[in-house]
Enzyme design. Sequence first.
Site, PDB file in Angstrom:
ATOM      1  N   ASP A 180      13.382   7.619  -2.777  1.00 55.33           N
ATOM      2  CA  ASP A 180      12.445   7.780  -1.676  1.00 55.33           C
ATOM      3  C   ASP A 180      13.057   7.228  -0.376  1.00 55.33           C
ATOM      4  OD1 ASP A 180       9.669   8.363  -0.840  1.00 55.33           O
ATOM      5  OD2 ASP A 180       9.663   6.230  -0.366  1.00 55.33           O
ATOM      6  N   GLU A 209      15.657  11.860  -0.856  1.00 57.27           N
ATOM      7  CA  GLU A 209      14.588  12.431  -0.020  1.00 57.27           C
ATOM      8  C   GLU A 209      14.868  12.075   1.444  1.00 57.27           C
ATOM      9  OE1 GLU A 209      10.480  12.073   1.990  1.00 57.27           O
ATOM     10  OE2 GLU A 209      11.494  10.341   1.136  1.00 57.27           O
TER      11      GLU A 209
END
Length: 642
Positions: free
Chosen positions: A279, A321
């Site tokens: 993330d 990401e």
Amino acid sequence: MYNSALQKKLYELIKTHKIKDAAFQERFTANLDDIYTHFHGIYGSHPLAADLFQSLLNSICQAHLDRSEALKKRDIKKEKNGTWFLSQELVGMSLYVDRFAGQINNLPSKLPYLEKLGVNFLHLMPLFKSPEGESDGGYAVEDFRVVEDRLGTIDDLRAFQAELQKKDMYLMIDIVLNHTSHHHEWAKLAKKGIKEYQDYFYMYDDRRIPDLMDETMPEIFPESSPGSFTYDEKADKWVMTVFHHYQWDLNYTNPKVFVEMLGNVFFYANLGVDVVRIDAPAFIWKQMGTTCQNLPEAHQLLQLIKMCVEVATPGMAILGEAIVAPAQIMEYFGTGRYATHECDFAYNATQMAVQWDALATGDIRIMNNAQHELQRKPLGATWLTYTRCHDDIGLGYDDYMIEQAGFTPYDHRSYIKNYYSGTFPGTPAKGALFAINPKTQDARLSGSLASLCGLESAIEAKDAALIQTSIDKILLMQAQSMFVGGLPMLFYGDEVAYTNDYSYLQDPGKSYDNRWMHRPIIDWKRAELIDKKGSIEQQVFQAMQRLIALRKSLKVLADLKNTRWLEIHNNSVIGFERFHEGEKVFFLFNFSASPQALTWYVLNSFGTRPAQVTDLWTKETLTVGMDHEYMHFAPYQFRILK
Ligand code: GLC
Ligand code: GLC
């Protein structure tokens, strides 16, 4: 220079840990020097560097020893298949366990539905302990190894992974590397004033440094969490909080943080995760005077993680990401000698955004202008392709891509935002602006695939023709993501065209974040409509089933640097050719609301053209015309020509 001391260290490590596996030793030997230089490049001058490097090496050995026989077998099987994740046979879906099935234990009963659709890869949205009301959908993690009570237990997760593995399905989960919840143990100890843990975060006594840093750091959530620092009363300090005020940024200049988080990556790897989604990797390194995004050290740390994973848990791939500018995204695949030794996957956020752009304007030139950048992806790495996900849509492509199409970037982006947020007169789309920055007027967009494609307003207007048009748009968008190259990741609910859900406004833990409008709660009674002839659900679900089946059947769709975009002959119709071992398939998409014609000449783009083609979608056989003759497209029609 050849580092013989390092090789001796490895020899000793293998001995102390009593490791017998020759392949592990080979992988370790191959990567050891790079692991050493990457670690010391960043942490070399830290007083604890030598000790923590030793811990890192031990942690690699331990991860190998902890890996189950079943997972080791799966690693070998994956390796035999070449780069397993480039395959056209993978089709994914992202979903929230609670909103989709309630609990992890209920997921097995939903697998038949997913199998019917053709999905064989699941991204379970964050599962680990996260404080209610200050959770950011699970991205504020309180404990990286304890599953959130509401969802089940770690054993439930293990059992579900085993079930997936039995069915030859794949699992992806997140590691939230950049920050923790302020309720995480480390943050709690830092609040108590314990210096060792304050050093896990960025904490300052006054606003001097925060003020300087705020000058150059873009705000991620300017409305709900303006600035990048939050005052913590207990500690009487300013803490760096780039995302929400309750998400504390981890301090990766501290090698302890790195080694701890690498341990968590291995923990997920040994749960049997096939792809770990890192993330917000763009944010993990901060430096005064910069945007604190995409810094070279962030890449170095990601490469270090990747090389450790290659040694200890080689079957697990990494998705970064990084939702950043097009050229910057490319760097997450690794550059130079480290190409394909950083992230195996990146989100194709550029393609996603230009698809939405083209759908709003009916003009594909900006999409075309983005491709030269995207084509630089190295062989062996791949995209995660998508039309929608749990996050907002940012119009993150470059100004020059807009200018080259003859538009003015500021006005153009304003139009796109007005179109999708429903303020442009006559727009069929129903979405909302997200994260409006009052200083820069920047904003991103929220809204479900169906609502942004006009389905919500068409249903309200009870207009059958408009409903049909919005279904055509949904399928056009999904078809492009399915075929453009990479692993397509559907977002749950989109397979049956869920429109926006406004119930989040009633929940104070969510009402400040309109991304919740496109995170539906699945109604399984409604799912039965996939079998009701003529229902919207049935039309969309069946078409998705067909798209997925087609993808799996076409070898040309494995991602092997085998995409060539066709020359433009019509500003509304874009296409590419996919090829593999003499087989060729053309994919053409009309983004316009009106019928379009395209010269057969396009089929000349790459050598001799066929006399006849079959449209694999409409199942028509088409006789290829002369250069001055045309093939025809209905509004929003796509064609797959073989
Ligand atoms: C990622 C997630 C997003 C979250 C953010 C902060 O971008 O996708 O949902 O808000 O990280 O963790
Ligand atoms: C920004 C970040 C991205 C995150 C998103 C959440 O775009 O770059 O990582 O998902 O904000 O809204």
